[in-house]
Design a protein around this motif. Structure first.
Motif, short mmCIF file in Angstrom:
data_model
loop_
_atom_site.label_atom_id
_atom_site.label_comp_id
_atom_site.label_asym_id
_atom_site.label_seq_id
_atom_site.Cartn_x
_atom_site.Cartn_y
_atom_site.Cartn_z
N ASP A 52 0.81 -1.22 0.00
CA ASP A 52 0.00 0.00 0.00
C ASP A 52 0.84 1.27 0.00
O ASP A 52 0.32 2.37 0.09
CB ASP A 52 -0.95 0.01 1.20
CG ASP A 52 -0.22 0.03 2.54
OD1 ASP A 52 1.03 0.06 2.53
OD2 ASP A 52 -0.90 0.03 3.57
N TYR A 594 -12.49 -6.45 0.80
CA TYR A 594 -11.28 -6.79 0.06
C TYR A 594 -11.39 -6.27 -1.36
O TYR A 594 -12.47 -5.89 -1.84
CB TYR A 594 -11.05 -8.30 0.06
CG TYR A 594 -12.13 -9.11 -0.61
CD1 TYR A 594 -12.08 -9.42 -1.97
CD2 TYR A 594 -13.22 -9.59 0.12
CE1 TYR A 594 -13.06 -10.17 -2.58
CE2 TYR A 594 -14.22 -10.35 -0.48
CZ TYR A 594 -14.14 -10.63 -1.82
OH TYR A 594 -15.12 -11.37 -2.43
N ARG A 608 -4.52 -10.24 -5.61
CA ARG A 608 -5.14 -9.56 -4.47
C ARG A 608 -4.52 -8.16 -4.31
O ARG A 608 -3.30 -8.02 -4.21
CB ARG A 608 -4.92 -10.38 -3.19
CG ARG A 608 -5.39 -9.67 -1.92
CD ARG A 608 -6.88 -9.42 -1.93
NE ARG A 608 -7.63 -10.64 -1.87
CZ ARG A 608 -7.99 -11.23 -0.73
NH1 ARG A 608 -7.64 -10.72 0.42
NH2 ARG A 608 -8.71 -12.32 -0.75
N GLN A 610 -6.08 -5.86 -1.96
CA GLN A 610 -6.26 -5.67 -0.53
C GLN A 610 -6.77 -6.97 0.08
O GLN A 610 -7.81 -7.49 -0.31
CB GLN A 610 -7.27 -4.55 -0.23
CG GLN A 610 -7.68 -4.42 1.22
CD GLN A 610 -6.51 -4.08 2.12
OE1 GLN A 610 -5.86 -3.06 1.95
NE2 GLN A 610 -6.21 -4.95 3.07
N TYR A 611 -6.00 -7.52 1.02
CA TYR A 611 -6.45 -8.70 1.74
C TYR A 611 -7.61 -8.32 2.67
O TYR A 611 -7.83 -7.15 2.98
CB TYR A 611 -5.31 -9.29 2.57
CG TYR A 611 -4.24 -9.93 1.72
CD1 TYR A 611 -4.31 -11.27 1.40
CD2 TYR A 611 -3.16 -9.19 1.23
CE1 TYR A 611 -3.33 -11.87 0.61
CE2 TYR A 611 -2.18 -9.76 0.45
CZ TYR A 611 -2.28 -11.10 0.14
OH TYR A 611 -1.32 -11.68 -0.65
N THR A 613 -9.82 -7.10 5.37
CA THR A 613 -9.50 -6.14 6.43
C THR A 613 -10.77 -5.50 6.94
O THR A 613 -11.78 -5.44 6.22
CB THR A 613 -8.53 -5.05 5.93
OG1 THR A 613 -8.22 -4.16 7.01
CG2 THR A 613 -9.15 -4.24 4.80
N LYS A 619 -7.23 4.56 1.98
CA LYS A 619 -6.11 3.68 1.66
C LYS A 619 -5.76 3.87 0.19
O LYS A 619 -6.65 4.08 -0.64
CB LYS A 619 -6.45 2.22 1.95
CG LYS A 619 -6.65 1.91 3.42
CD LYS A 619 -7.04 0.47 3.65
CE LYS A 619 -5.91 -0.49 3.42
NZ LYS A 619 -4.84 -0.38 4.43
N TYR A 621 -3.21 2.42 -3.21
CA TYR A 621 -2.50 1.27 -3.73
C TYR A 621 -1.85 1.65 -5.06
O TYR A 621 -2.52 2.20 -5.94
CB TYR A 621 -3.45 0.09 -3.97
CG TYR A 621 -4.37 -0.21 -2.81
CD1 TYR A 621 -4.01 -1.13 -1.83
CD2 TYR A 621 -5.60 0.43 -2.69
CE1 TYR A 621 -4.85 -1.41 -0.77
CE2 TYR A 621 -6.45 0.17 -1.63
CZ TYR A 621 -6.07 -0.76 -0.67
OH TYR A 621 -6.90 -1.02 0.39
#
Length: 666
Positions: A52, A594, A608, A610-611, A613, A619, A621
């Motif tokens: 991230d 996710y 993936r 974002q796992y 969470t 956020k 990326y």
């Protein structure tokens, strides 16, 4: 929830060091070098940023014939650099490192989806130098060829690691041990009498990410002393991971000889709602106590747990020097001491990254008048009940101090609520506009609720204020008497340590050719406003979720009666060289959310982003760095909700976000 169980191999497992034979002759065919000072192994593939974009808290460089890892964080005592490595555990079961210098402590972590919890220590923080060998096949229990995220870290003091560093000249995989072998062995389990076992072995005083647990333990014969080590927070624990047969050992027993402030016991498990429960809430009592852990946890067979022993100084902002001394800690099939039940939950817990609400709650104001609510603790949770026949709201309250630079979210887990009742949260103090801040709207539904503090308050730093937890009918009746809600979790949460797991996503749709539904590639393209979302696949099958756009907010709702995950997707073109930054602002989530990207050139056709969470807020990326794609590419972006096995169906689970935007690279 942060995971409590990181690695459990046998009852009472600990790290111990033994000396093995140091071989004089090294067979180079037995070795695969990851780094070697004399073999020109490049370190440029090691990374110091997470996916991230956040910093990992350390950097790596070479000087002379050594590779150096140096701490770069002025806010955290730990930091790592990492590299994804393919390891054939069957052929090369040993990881070996030659440490030449150390200032502070260093450690090694391995991450892989097949490891329970996603990661584990290969070497916990230590300051030793030398040539060390680790049987990573035995430690991780992995076989065959696996991808592992290997992390090398340094650990400093208190809140900074900038003075910490370590240097190594070799890092390699080997078919056999050439150095001082460090292995996992069973700790001693002492049988005192039939049906009674003392809890023996080493305790941990650092979390898996390297952060201190803010307490330490020392033994003098059979006498154990736990001492607080933090000058910044009021609570701290030591902990150990173990397996307990709850069918045979119903009771946990402890004999407390001395206590300066308060002490407590927590038991953590993936199978306990919220991840942990108090065995003993903070108390200053001394004596010999027996706790029915079978009833407390509802476990009735062998289970892996994390046992935490802690000290807390509730009225202060540090626990430094706070002590408790005990002479017995054991498992038993029957009680031998004073039976104790968990009367008070939600104290200051030892979970890095969160602050559980502790202390006594008040139900009378300073002038002696009622606050129109009461609070009660029992094994089912904590219940707030209204007492007023004339006023539709009332609360219990307590004074608290919280650091809003560290904690950005409030979480409350409502177990049940009365027919006409609503729960509410208020922060009261002169620093808030108008003298108070109401956190979110009144809560009617059960389940976990997360509130981003930045949406409701504009202040930062450490703040002292009055925290109110109330029950209201929202004016639907004159009084709130008899209305109630019961909760099992209530805490401030902070930003979590970057996820080092490389686990599979909750869904992996078949590799498909992606058709365009939008040709836009603007450097600022908001997928909430301009995106075209689908909740069905090309063959007409459902994706397990639906989406609605209301007042500029996207609401994804799970609708699968028999699946733990579901998603919606949009097909777009992205210029990975010019606009690779994906930015999302998550406002609320029921459990977990996710993001996945699909493209034919990605491994298995997807990646993936974002796992799973439960984090809220903004956020970002860098899609180019995460996927390795470049140029103009057509992709499928998938956003979903997941229960992470906390429930068998995702039906009704939601994630709400106001922005999902593509931006230019900085």
């Amino acid at each position: 929830m942060k995971k409590y169980i990181t690695s459990v191999f046998a009852i009472f497992t600990v790290f111990v060091t033994i000396n093995s034979v140091v071989y004089c002759s090294v067979n180079e065919s037995d070795l695969i070098y990851i780094f070697h000072s004399g073999k020109a192994k490049d370190i440029s593939s090691w990374k110091a940023e997470w996916e991230d974009g956040s910093k990992s808290g350390a950097k790596i460089y070479t000087s002379g014939k050594k590779a150096f890892i140096k701490g770069t964080s002025e806010e955290k005592p730990y930091g790592v650099v990492y590299k994804d490595v393919e390891i054939d555990f069957s052929a090369y079961p040993f990881l070996e490192i030659k440490v030449e210098e150390t200032k502070g402590k260093w450690y090694i972590i391995a991450g892989a989806p097949e490891i329970k919890g996603g990661w584990m220590h290969i070497q916990p923080p230590m300051d030793e130098k030398g040539f060390f060998s680790y049987n990573i096949k035995d430690i991780t229990k992995l076989k065959g060829i696996k991808y592992v995220r290997l992390q090398l870290g340094v650990f400093g003091k208190e809140d900074s690691n900038i003075e910490s560093r370590m240097a190594f000249s070799e890092l390699r995989l080997s078919k056999k041990a050439y150095g001082k072998e460090r292995v996992i062995k069973k700790a001693e389990v002492i049988e005192e009498e039939e049906g009674v076992y003392k809890i023996a072995g080493e305790w941990n005083d650092h979390w898996g990410n390297g952060a201190p647990s803010d307490a330490a333990i020392k033994y003098d014969g059979d006498i154990g002393t736990i001492t607080g080590t933090s000058k910044k927070i009021s609570y701290g624990v030591v902990y150990k991971d173990m397996e307990i047969d709850f069918a045979s050992y119903t009771f946990l027993e402890i004999k407390v000889e001395e206590v300066s402030d308060k002490w407590y016991i927590i038991m953590g498990s993936e199978k306990i709602k919220g991840g942990w429960t108090h065995v003993q809430a903070p108390t200053d009592e001394k004596g010999f106590f027996s706790y029915n852990i079978k009833d407390i946890t509802n476990f009735n067979k062998a289970e892996a747990v994390r046992l935490q022993l802690g000290v807390v100084r509730e009225k202060d902002s540090n626990n430094f020097g706070s002590k408790m001394v005990f002479s017995e800690l054991r498992l038993s099939g029957k009680p031998h001491g004073k039976k104790k039940s968990t009367e008070k939950a939600e104290s200051a817990a030892g979970d890095a990254g969160s602050h559980n609400i502790a202390g006594e709650w008040n139900d009378c104001w300073g002038d002696g008048s009622s606050s129109d609510a009461t609070i009660k603790y029992d094994k089912d949770g904590i219940t707030v009940t209204g007492t007023s026949e004339k006023q539709h709201y009332g609360c219990v309250y307590r004074d608290i101090e919280a650091d809003f630079n560290k904690y950005d979210t409030i979480m409350i887990d409502i177990k049940s609520i009365s027919k006409l009742g609503y729960a509410y949260i208020i922060l009261k103090g002169d620093q808030f506009e108008g003298g108070y801040a109401r956190i979110g709207s009144a809560i009617k539904k059960s389940g976990e609720h997360f509130f981003n503090l930045k949406d409701y308050i504009k202040i930062s730093g450490k703040q002292k204020f009055e925290l109110q937890l109330g029950i209201t009918t929202e004016g639907k009746t004159t009084g709130n008497k008899g209305e109630f809600f019961t909760f099992t979790g209530f805490r401030f949460k902070g930003k979590e340590v970057p996820d080092i797991s490389m686990g599979e996503p909750p869904t992996a749709e078949p590799k498909k050719s992606v058709k365009t539904s939008s040709e836009k590639m603007s450097p600022k393209f908001d997928l909430v406003i301009e995106g075209k979302w689908a909740d069905k696949m090309e063959d007409g099958s459902i994706t397990g979720a639906t989406i609605k756009i209301i007042d500029g907010k996207a609401i994804i709702t799970g609708n699968s009666p028999n699946s733990m995950f579901g998603s919606v997707h949009t097909d777009i073109k992205i210029n990975f060289d010019e606009s690779p930054i994906l930015k999302i602002n998550v406002l609320d989530v029921t459990r977990y959310w996710y993001i996945i990207m699909h493209h034919p050139d990605l491994p298995e056709g997807w990646k993936r982003i974002q796992y799973d969470t439960n984090e809220l807020g903004v956020k970002t990326y860098n899609l180019k760095d995460i996927t390795g794609l470049s140029g103009i590419q057509q992709i499928r972006l998938q956003v979903g909700v997941s229960t992470q096995e906390e429930a068998p169906t995702n039906k009704g689970d939601k994630v709400v976000f106001s922005k999902l935007t593509l931006l230019e690279a900085e």
